[in-house]
Design an enzyme around this catalytic site. Structure first.
Site, PDB file in Angstrom:
ATOM      1  N   TYR A  56       0.819  -1.215   0.000  1.00 31.95           N
ATOM      2  CA  TYR A  56       0.000   0.000   0.000  1.00 31.95           C
ATOM      3  C   TYR A  56       0.849   1.258   0.000  1.00 31.95           C
ATOM      4  O   TYR A  56       1.963   1.250   0.504  1.00 31.95           O
ATOM      5  CB  TYR A  56      -0.905   0.018   1.241  1.00 31.95           C
ATOM      6  CG  TYR A  56      -1.914  -1.086   1.315  1.00 31.95           C
ATOM      7  CD1 TYR A  56      -2.264  -1.835   0.203  1.00 31.95           C
ATOM      8  CD2 TYR A  56      -2.525  -1.404   2.532  1.00 31.95           C
ATOM      9  CE1 TYR A  56      -3.190  -2.860   0.298  1.00 31.95           C
ATOM     10  CE2 TYR A  56      -3.455  -2.430   2.631  1.00 31.95           C
ATOM     11  CZ  TYR A  56      -3.777  -3.162   1.514  1.00 31.95           C
ATOM     12  OH  TYR A  56      -4.688  -4.177   1.623  1.00 31.95           O
ATOM     13  N   LEU A  74     -21.116  -0.347  -3.446  1.00 33.44           N
ATOM     14  CA  LEU A  74     -22.381  -0.525  -2.742  1.00 33.44           C
ATOM     15  C   LEU A  74     -22.845   0.736  -2.017  1.00 33.44           C
ATOM     16  O   LEU A  74     -23.955   0.763  -1.472  1.00 33.44           O
ATOM     17  CB  LEU A  74     -22.276  -1.698  -1.765  1.00 33.44           C
ATOM     18  CG  LEU A  74     -22.446  -3.079  -2.424  1.00 33.44           C
ATOM     19  CD1 LEU A  74     -21.913  -4.190  -1.534  1.00 33.44           C
ATOM     20  CD2 LEU A  74     -23.914  -3.316  -2.770  1.00 33.44           C
TER      21      LEU A  74
END
Length: 350
Positions: free
Chosen positions: A53, A245
């Site tokens: 990351y 979502l």
């Protein structure tokens, strides 16, 4: 905040795990400090990161997230024992990380030391294999024919796993890590690690984190039952399907600065006609119950039998505040039934 045991470790982890992969790309140190403070105040004690990351992964952002967390730890040393800190060694395929090579024993030893230096800590609570050396059926490779299963040499894979376990054992004995976990693995992968650890008295797998959401629930029930029966903690990542979502990407919308406005290593494979239709239906249902789409989706994952802790991430504080509220919700039987009705229409939309 509610807590669960992390497998057989005896360690209590919050049912919310703070994911950090945007730190160093979409979020800076100040943002990270604010998120950490808020999460800890809410009772979160579980923090997840990775050497790879920030994301999208690149040579320029490699290691930045761990360094940001290390900066925080350097200023908040007294809080270290309050945190269950998890990180991961990257798998193969990224040319700027160990020349794209496999996870080996040597790589484990070197990567643990490098992560400890970036994190500015003496130990890592949970050290995870980000993805296996063989191609696993994740990142849209779960469709029949996507992965050549019989072409992979089982004996070779087992030998690599044993080498990895032996290196992890060295790190445990040296006090550099406490426990180890898997990510983007399969039931066979879990069970082979369990078999090897039992046979050779090596560290036992404590957890696995896989993608899991209303749009991508392929781990239910088979892998999750495996976890329940073997006391392996199940840690869903991407419970909002990379933000989809929330509803913010419906019909091709790309809000400025959002994750889908960046180029993705594996493309926008979650962006399909079926997922778009499913998200619309879930959003409309959530709003009819006076919930946000994100809160309903997160509460659903949290209440799936077998889930230990759900990994959430946010780029903005208002998103994190909204998402955290989801874990105080109890979805009614009526809402669960309505969710199930939509799920049956779109069981695997990408």
């Amino acid at each position: 905040m509610k807590y669960n045991k992390l497998g057989r470790t005896g360690v209590d982890v919050s049912r919310v795990c703070l994911g950090t992969m945007t730190w160093g790309k979409q979020n800076n140190q100040k943002d990270a400090d604010e998120q950490m403070a808020f999460a800890l105040d809410c009772g979160v004690n579980f923090i997840d990161t990775a050497e790879m990351y920030a994301v999208p992964p690149s040579p320029e952002t490699y290691g930045k997230t761990e360094a940001i967390i290390g900066n925080w730890l350097s200023r908040n040393g007294s809080r270290r024992e309050d945190i269950v800190l998890a990180t991961k060694i990257a798998g193969n395929g990224l040319s700027w990380i160990r020349n794209g090579g496999d996870v080996t024993g040597e790589a484990i030893i070197a990567s643990v030391d490098a992560s400890l230096a970036r994190l500015q800590t003496d130990y890592i609570d949970l050290y995870q294999i980000h993805w296996p050396n063989r191609t696993s059926p994740h990142f849209a490779k779960h469709w029949p024919g996507s992965v050549g299963l019989s072409s992979v040499d089982t004996e070779s894979q087992t030998a690599q796993m044993l080498e990895i376990l032996q290196a992890l054992g060295e790190c445990v004995n040296a006090g550099k890590i406490k426990y180890f976990g898997l990510s983007n693995e399969t039931p066979w992968g879990i069970n082979e690690y369990l078999r090897l650890s039992d046979k050779y008295s090596l560290p036992r797998v404590a957890s696995i984190q896989n993608e899991f959401s209303l749009l991508h629930a392929k781990d239910w029930p088979y892998l999750i039952e495996n976890c329940v029966r073997e006391d392996v903690a199940y840690l869903p990542w991407s419970p909002l399907a990379a933000g989809a979502l929330s509803g913010k990407y419906i019909d091709g919308a790309r809000p400025e600065g959002s994750r889908w406005s960046f180029a993705q290593r594996n493309g926008l494979f979650r962006d399909t006609e079926a997922s778009n239709a499913a998200i619309k239906a879930y959003k409309e249902l959530a709003e009819s119950y006076d919930l946000t789409a994100s809160q309903m989706a997160l509460a659903w994952v949290d209440q799936v039998d077998g889930v230990t802790s759900t990994i959430i991430g946010a780029t903005k504080m208002d998103q994190l505040e909204e998402d955290m509220k989801a874990f105080d919700l109890i979805l009614s039987d009526a809402l669960q039934a309505d969710i199930a009705s939509i799920f049956k229409q779109y069981p695997m939309p990408y």
